[in-house]
Scaffold this motif. Structure first.
Motif, PDB file in Angstrom:
ATOM      1  N   ALA A   1      44.156  30.658 105.504  1.00 42.24           N
ATOM      2  CA  ALA A   1      43.006  29.882 105.036  1.00 42.24           C
ATOM      3  C   ALA A   1      43.270  29.183 103.714  1.00 42.24           C
ATOM      4  N   CYS A   2      43.960  29.844 102.790  1.00 43.14           N
ATOM      5  CA  CYS A   2      44.023  29.354 101.412  1.00 43.14           C
ATOM      6  C   CYS A   2      45.332  28.655 101.039  1.00 43.14           C
ATOM      7  N   GLU A   3      46.455  29.124 101.552  1.00 44.89           N
ATOM      8  CA  GLU A   3      47.727  28.544 101.103  1.00 44.89           C
ATOM      9  C   GLU A   3      47.882  27.061 101.405  1.00 44.89           C
ATOM     10  N   PRO A   4      47.424  26.548 102.568  1.00 46.60           N
ATOM     11  CA  PRO A   4      47.570  25.100 102.785  1.00 46.60           C
ATOM     12  C   PRO A   4      46.897  24.263 101.703  1.00 46.60           C
ATOM     13  N   LEU A   5      45.786  24.756 101.163  1.00 48.02           N
ATOM     14  CA  LEU A   5      45.116  24.028 100.088  1.00 48.02           C
ATOM     15  C   LEU A   5      45.843  24.200  98.760  1.00 48.02           C
ATOM     16  N   VAL A   6      46.251  25.420  98.467  1.00 46.79           N
ATOM     17  CA  VAL A   6      46.856  25.710  97.165  1.00 46.79           C
ATOM     18  C   VAL A   6      48.171  24.959  97.004  1.00 46.79           C
ATOM     19  N   PHE A   7      48.986  24.929  98.058  1.00 46.10           N
ATOM     20  CA  PHE A   7      50.321  24.342  97.949  1.00 46.10           C
ATOM     21  C   PHE A   7      50.429  22.972  98.610  1.00 46.10           C
ATOM     22  N   ALA A   8      49.305  22.322  98.838  1.00 43.50           N
ATOM     23  CA  ALA A   8      49.334  21.012  99.484  1.00 43.50           C
ATOM     24  C   ALA A   8      50.143  20.004  98.677  1.00 43.50           C
ATOM     25  N   ARG A   9      50.084  20.114  97.348  1.00 43.72           N
ATOM     26  CA  ARG A   9      50.775  19.139  96.507  1.00 43.72           C
ATOM     27  C   ARG A   9      52.291  19.204  96.666  1.00 43.72           C
ATOM     28  N   LEU A  10      52.811  20.341  97.086  1.00 47.54           N
ATOM     29  CA  LEU A  10      54.247  20.464  97.282  1.00 47.54           C
ATOM     30  C   LEU A  10      54.694  19.793  98.573  1.00 47.54           C
TER      31      LEU A  10
ATOM     32  N   THR B   1      35.936  31.825  92.218  1.00 47.60           N
ATOM     33  CA  THR B   1      35.113  31.035  91.299  1.00 47.60           C
ATOM     34  C   THR B   1      35.666  29.618  91.254  1.00 47.60           C
ATOM     35  N   ARG B   2      34.788  28.640  91.002  1.00 47.83           N
ATOM     36  CA  ARG B   2      35.238  27.243  90.989  1.00 47.83           C
ATOM     37  C   ARG B   2      36.219  26.982  89.849  1.00 47.83           C
ATOM     38  N   THR B   3      35.968  27.589  88.705  1.00 50.64           N
ATOM     39  CA  THR B   3      36.886  27.391  87.581  1.00 50.64           C
ATOM     40  C   THR B   3      38.246  28.007  87.873  1.00 50.64           C
ATOM     41  N   GLY B   4      38.267  29.221  88.425  1.00 54.65           N
ATOM     42  CA  GLY B   4      39.536  29.866  88.762  1.00 54.65           C
ATOM     43  C   GLY B   4      40.303  29.079  89.808  1.00 54.65           C
ATOM     44  N   ALA B   5      39.603  28.577  90.833  1.00 51.78           N
ATOM     45  CA  ALA B   5      40.265  27.791  91.872  1.00 51.78           C
ATOM     46  C   ALA B   5      40.828  26.500  91.295  1.00 51.78           C
ATOM     47  N   LEU B   6      40.071  25.837  90.422  1.00 56.80           N
ATOM     48  CA  LEU B   6      40.552  24.609  89.791  1.00 56.80           C
ATOM     49  C   LEU B   6      41.793  24.877  88.948  1.00 56.80           C
ATOM     50  N   GLN B   7      41.762  25.938  88.169  1.00 54.55           N
ATOM     51  CA  GLN B   7      42.914  26.258  87.327  1.00 54.55           C
ATOM     52  C   GLN B   7      44.163  26.512  88.157  1.00 54.55           C
ATOM     53  N   LEU B   8      44.035  27.226  89.254  1.00 48.01           N
ATOM     54  CA  LEU B   8      45.200  27.504  90.097  1.00 48.01           C
ATOM     55  C   LEU B   8      45.756  26.209  90.690  1.00 48.01           C
ATOM     56  N   LEU B   9      44.882  25.328  91.173  1.00 53.35           N
ATOM     57  CA  LEU B   9      45.347  24.071  91.740  1.00 53.35           C
ATOM     58  C   LEU B   9      46.055  23.212  90.693  1.00 53.35           C
ATOM     59  N   LEU B  10      45.521  23.191  89.473  1.00 56.44           N
ATOM     60  CA  LEU B  10      46.156  22.410  88.405  1.00 56.44           C
ATOM     61  C   LEU B  10      47.510  23.004  88.035  1.00 56.44           C
ATOM     62  N   LEU B  11      47.617  24.323  88.049  1.00 60.70           N
ATOM     63  CA  LEU B  11      48.897  24.965  87.742  1.00 60.70           C
ATOM     64  C   LEU B  11      49.939  24.654  88.809  1.00 60.70           C
ATOM     65  N   VAL B  12      49.539  24.695  90.078  1.00 59.18           N
ATOM     66  CA  VAL B  12      50.475  24.363  91.145  1.00 59.18           C
ATOM     67  C   VAL B  12      50.879  22.893  91.044  1.00 59.18           C
ATOM     68  N   ASP B  13      49.919  22.025  90.714  1.00 64.53           N
ATOM     69  CA  ASP B  13      50.252  20.608  90.500  1.00 64.53           C
ATOM     70  C   ASP B  13      51.295  20.462  89.395  1.00 64.53           C
ATOM     71  N   TYR B  14      51.145  21.228  88.339  1.00 60.65           N
ATOM     72  CA  TYR B  14      52.080  21.142  87.222  1.00 60.65           C
ATOM     73  C   TYR B  14      53.470  21.643  87.632  1.00 60.65           C
ATOM     74  N   VAL B  15      53.513  22.732  88.386  1.00 60.97           N
ATOM     75  CA  VAL B  15      54.793  23.240  88.888  1.00 60.97           C
ATOM     76  C   VAL B  15      55.469  22.173  89.738  1.00 60.97           C
ATOM     77  N   PHE B  16      54.692  21.525  90.579  1.00 61.20           N
ATOM     78  CA  PHE B  16      55.222  20.461  91.419  1.00 61.20           C
ATOM     79  C   PHE B  16      55.791  19.326  90.561  1.00 61.20           C
ATOM     80  N   ASP B  17      55.042  18.896  89.564  1.00 63.25           N
ATOM     81  CA  ASP B  17      55.484  17.803  88.696  1.00 63.25           C
ATOM     82  C   ASP B  17      56.748  18.196  87.933  1.00 63.25           C
ATOM     83  N   TRP B  18      56.783  19.443  87.432  1.00 64.87           N
ATOM     84  CA  TRP B  18      57.965  19.941  86.706  1.00 64.87           C
ATOM     85  C   TRP B  18      59.186  19.997  87.623  1.00 64.87           C
ATOM     86  N   ALA B  19      58.998  20.515  88.828  1.00 59.51           N
ATOM     87  CA  ALA B  19      60.121  20.641  89.752  1.00 59.51           C
ATOM     88  C   ALA B  19      60.649  19.277  90.168  1.00 59.51           C
ATOM     89  N   ARG B  20      59.750  18.335  90.268  1.00 60.43           N
ATOM     90  CA  ARG B  20      60.139  16.997  90.699  1.00 60.43           C
ATOM     91  C   ARG B  20      60.844  16.207  89.601  1.00 60.43           C
TER      92      ARG B  20
END
Length: 882
Positions: free
Chosen positions: A95-104, A326-345
């Motif tokens: 349910a959750c991983e496709p959303l969390v790691f979509a940016r990758l 929580t909406r704030t926790g979910a937003l923070q996780l998505l932003l962190l994954v986005d940052y990991v993606f940007d750093w790796a790229r």
């Protein structure tokens, strides 16, 4: 991963300490490794963003639309997490991983304008002061958001399906551990839930398979880089099956809310995979001999300590802890994954390539030059000129909306199309010294030899083109404008074969296609070697006398192939017109021969022929009929590399298309005519066409009959108008016979595909398809009209002499001959006898009025009643149906 027994966790903990793996938890920023301080600081900052205050600026929708998207994704992630409470691990992950790691798994730039469709909230930067760091900062400063309309981006399949070619990931993959750990742990693998790493793109593949620089140790000079990094990243720490994943940078271990495992067990289960991945980076760092900042793993050199193994400390820092419920926790996780993606790229991947390039000798044909990865839009060299013109977008939208009016009428009984709609396709196989090995190694090895022989078989008819001319040809054909080529490419000469084919697609759309194979002088030897032909024989010889096409003449020739009325366009697609473009040396005022010595890259060809090529003075172009096999070779390569809806992105292919309405195009040249007789159009402006598709064509229509509208604007007729005009056309016109079966892209049966058809207009005898289509529309409007004749000119003809010239045996696809011969002959018999009976009645009426006429065709004659000269001549010279 399933829960691990407590005894195993304790053993893992002891082993982790022995191998100097430390989970530091919430480590103060003062103790962060200096080379990663900025990166870790940015991650901590993202972990403090609040949902309610995020993306609330006035211009965020237009300037940063991705922020609105990430907020909506965060809300969706919260909802999914709530539904998964008290569910097992698999349910959570699904349910959750496709959303969390979509940016990758998504592209970051628009395919049309190459501007950003996404940017990280905080963009990664390189810590050191270097030219590469400054270049990254400049790129980030110059990034602009994409402002293309969604219609303009609707064809961007990379964005649509979320396919990104830079990263790869594995689920439940085995990670091999080093021998010291295996002996103590009594198992040689661990299996994290997911691993993310770099995909082996063309750039990385070429570097790993290059040899080491000459100044390195003599004993290692013949080894390839992946062999020097012992164990090779191609075999460790992951079993490389299928698409290879290299230099992993992210590991995932998940536990459900109902599991009795805790954060401690997650740490222990990921400790040695993390060590294995960092060791892979460290081997590359040590091979280059650079400083500790060279790579991006969180590790540092230490001193030997009692009870520990090695001198390297592995430090794992906790940067964020939160809840996606929580909406704030979910937003923070998505932003962190986005940052990991940007750093790796932008940072990590660039470091890896940079380190490999330090070691590479450059002997690999592509590793010697700093290449972009041509299958990744956001890293490849800029080929498109910018945002599509608004007028072009509007034309495309009008094309699609107008076409839908006709496709809405489709049924299994018949379809209706307007002849103004035409799809222009451009496909060029563009072979240079840099990409020739990529082409040869990418195709099926069992077919490479045959493919090269087929290509060389057409090169005797080649002409010389330069890259600016090839670029201009694509712009003329499809409107796709690529930027001027680099200087070293612009100066290359290409042996080129150019063909144009016209045909009907499986769904009855008209297509005109320009196919090109262009081989640079420096790539010729590789193609010859792969063909395994004997030297100095036949098609193994490089063309010695060939001609350079004049760019203006080439573009004028392409305009002539595109020009023409709707009737001329439809006739070309029905008869499957196929031509090649040649040069005509007699058309130039000067036919002097110039001798040009080949560049040094071609001197290896001297054992094939002279190391000189002879070029005539530039010559104008002309078209000659072609059998279509060259187009089939290009189409085979195209279909081989086309994956689903994704167009080929290989460096040796240039593919584009455009959708036009012929009546809106204006050309200042005369069209090229490939047939002699004009299209037979009814007074209502309709043309009847019968055809068949290959059974495996995914776009094939259910109907074998189509009604083309040639006159008027492309507005679709009402059903009442369609019945009236179709009735008139069935009664007064015969039918065109063709095929939509363009073959199966098989190298062995190319010559079976027919082109330049003759005798396509004839009596319709393969069934009653048009009548069934008419009756179906009749029923929809409550009418019951029935044609009284079929293909008869009795209303407009002065006599029945046309019966002698009527084609009773139309062209048939040789791959389908012999089907229902008895039924076809019966229909021809009934239609022909009906026409004879009609004109006999006319003869009797004229005789009764005292008018002297031909007793066969009713043509008025002088003298005694009998047969006219035309009928006598036709009977005497009649050898069978025409």
């Amino acid at each position: 991963m399933p829960s691990v027994p407590t005894e195993t966790l304790q053993r893992l903990d002891r082993l982790a300490q022995e191998h100097r793996i430390k989970f530091a938890g919430d480590l103060p920023s003062l103790k962060w490794p200096r080379c990663h301080k900025e990166t870790l600081g940015c991650a901590m900052e993202l972990g403090e963003r609040k949902f309610d205050s995020f993306a609330t600026g006035p211009n965020v929708t237009s300037d940063e639309p991705w922020k609105i998207q990430v907020k909506s994704q965060a809300a969706l992630l919260v909802e999914r997490s709530r539904r998964c409470r008290q569910r097992n691990e698999s349910s959570w992950r699904f349910a959750c991983e496709p959303l969390v790691f979509a940016r990758l798994e998504a592209e970051v730039v628009c395919k049309n304008c190459r501007k950003r469709i996404w940017r990280s909230e905080i963009e990664a930067s390189r810590e050191e002061t270097s030219a590469a760091a400054e270049a990254l900062r400049r790129r980030q400063q110059n990034r602009e958001p994409c402002r293309c309309s969604r219609m303009a981006r609707s064809q961007d399949f990379l964005e649509a399906v979320g396919l990104n070619q830079i990263f790869d990931h594995r689920e439940d993959e085995q990670v091999r551990l080093d021998r010291a750990v295996v002996e103590r742990l009594h198992k040689d693998i661990q299996k994290p839930d997911a691993i993310f790493g770099l995909r082996q793109t063309r750039n990385i593949e070429n570097l790993l398979h290059d040899t080491r620089k000459r100044e390195s140790e003599a004993s290692n000079q013949e080894k390839q880089l992946h062999e020097l990094l012992d164990p090779s990243p191609l075999i460790q720490p992951i079993c490389q099956k299928g698409d290879q994943l290299l230099f992993p940078f992210l590991v995932l271990e998940a536990k459900s809310g109902t599991s009795d495992s805790d954060w401690y067990s997650i740490q222990m289960q990921t400790a040695f995979p993390i060590k294995a991945f960092l060791d892979t980076q460290d081997r590359l760092r040590r091979a280059t001999g650079r400083g500790l900042e060279a790579l991006c793993g969180v590790y540092g050199a230490g001193k030997p300590r009692a009870g520990t193994i090695g001198t390297v400390d592995y430090l794992v820092v906790e940067l964020w802890r939160g809840s996606i419920s929580t909406r704030t926790g979910a937003l923070q996780l998505l932003l962190l994954v986005d940052y990991v993606f940007d750093w790796a790229r932008d940072v990590y991947r660039d470091y890896i390539i940079q380190e490999l390039r330090i070691l590479a000798s450059g002997e690999n044909d592509a590793a010697s030059i700093v290449h972009s990865d041509t299958d990744i839009y956001s890293t490849r060299q800029l080929e498109y000129s910018g945002v599509p013109d608004q007028e072009d977008v509007e034309k495309f939208e009008d094309y699609i909306s107008s076409q839908k009016e006709y496709t809405a009428l489709d049924s299994a009984k018949g379809v209706v199309r307007h002849a103004t709609f035409v799809e222009s396709r451009y496909c060029a196989i563009f072979i240079t010294p840099d990409n020739v090995q990529t082409l040869l190694q990418s195709t099926r090895q069992t077919r490479t030899q045959q493919l090269c022989r087929l290509i060389l078989g057409h090169m005797s008819e080649s002409i010389i083109l330069d890259l600016p001319t090839l670029v201009a040809m694509e712009k003329q054909w499809t409107g796709n404008a690529r930027l001027s080529p680099p200087g070293y490419l612009a100066q290359m000469n290409f042996y080129s074969v150019v063909s144009c084919t016209n045909y009907l697609s499986g769904n009855w759309h008209q297509v005109r296609e320009l196919s090109i194979v262009a081989i640079a002088e420096g790539a010729w030897v590789a193609i010859f070697d792969a063909s395994n032909l004997k030297k100095h024989r036949g098609k193994a010889e490089k063309p010695v006398f060939t001609h350079r096409a004049v760019m203006d003449s080439m573009l004028t020739t392409l305009k002539s192939l595109q020009a023409g009325s709707l009737a001329e366009l439809l006739l070309a697609t029905i008869t499957r017109g196929a031509v090649k473009i040649h040069t005509n040396p007699s058309g130039t005022s000067s036919a002097q021969v110039h001798t040009v010595r080949m560049s040094s890259i071609d001197t290896s060809a001297s054992d094939m022929s002279s190391n000189e090529i002879h070029l005539f003075s530039p010559a104008p172009c002309e078209v000659v009929p072609d059998d279509g096999t060259f187009r089939d070779i290009v189409h085979y390569i195209y279909k081989f590399f086309k994956k689903g809806n994704l167009e080929p992105q290989e460096s040796f292919m240039r593919v584009s298309k455009s959708f036009n309405q012929q009546h809106l195009l204006q050309f200042d040249v005369e069209p090229v005519s490939t047939t002699e007789k004009p299209l037979q159009v009814s007074d209502s402006g309709y043309v009847l066409v019968s055809s068949a598709c290959h059974s495996h064509d995914p776009d094939r229509s259910k109907s074998r009959v189509c009604v083309y509208i040639v006159k008027a604007e492309p507005a679709a007729p009402t059903r009442e108008q369609l019945v009236e005009r179709l009735m008139d056309t069935i009664q007064t016109r015969d039918v065109y016979h063709t095929t939509q079966d363009n073959g199966t892209s098989n190298l062995t049966n190319m010559k079976q595909v027919p082109w330049n058809l003759k005798g396509t207009y004839a009596i319709y005898s393969v069934g009653f398809g048009f009548l069934r289509f008419l009756f179906e529309i009749d029923r929809q409007i409550g009418d019951c009209s029935i044609p009284t004749t079929q293909g008869s000119l009795r209303a407009s003809a002065e006599s029945g002499s046309y019966l002698f010239t009527r084609n009773n045996t139309p062209w048939q696809d040789p791959r389908r001959i012999g089907r229902n011969v008895e039924g076809r002959m019966f229909i021809i018999y009934k239609l022909t006898t009906s026409k004879i009976s009609y004109w006999k009645t006319i003869v009797e009426q004229l005789n009764a009025k005292g008018i002297t006429c031909c007793q066969i065709c009713a043509t008025p004659i002088k003298g005694n009643p009998g047969a006219c000269f035309q009928c006598i001549a036709a009977i005497r010279h009649y050898d069978g149906p025409s």
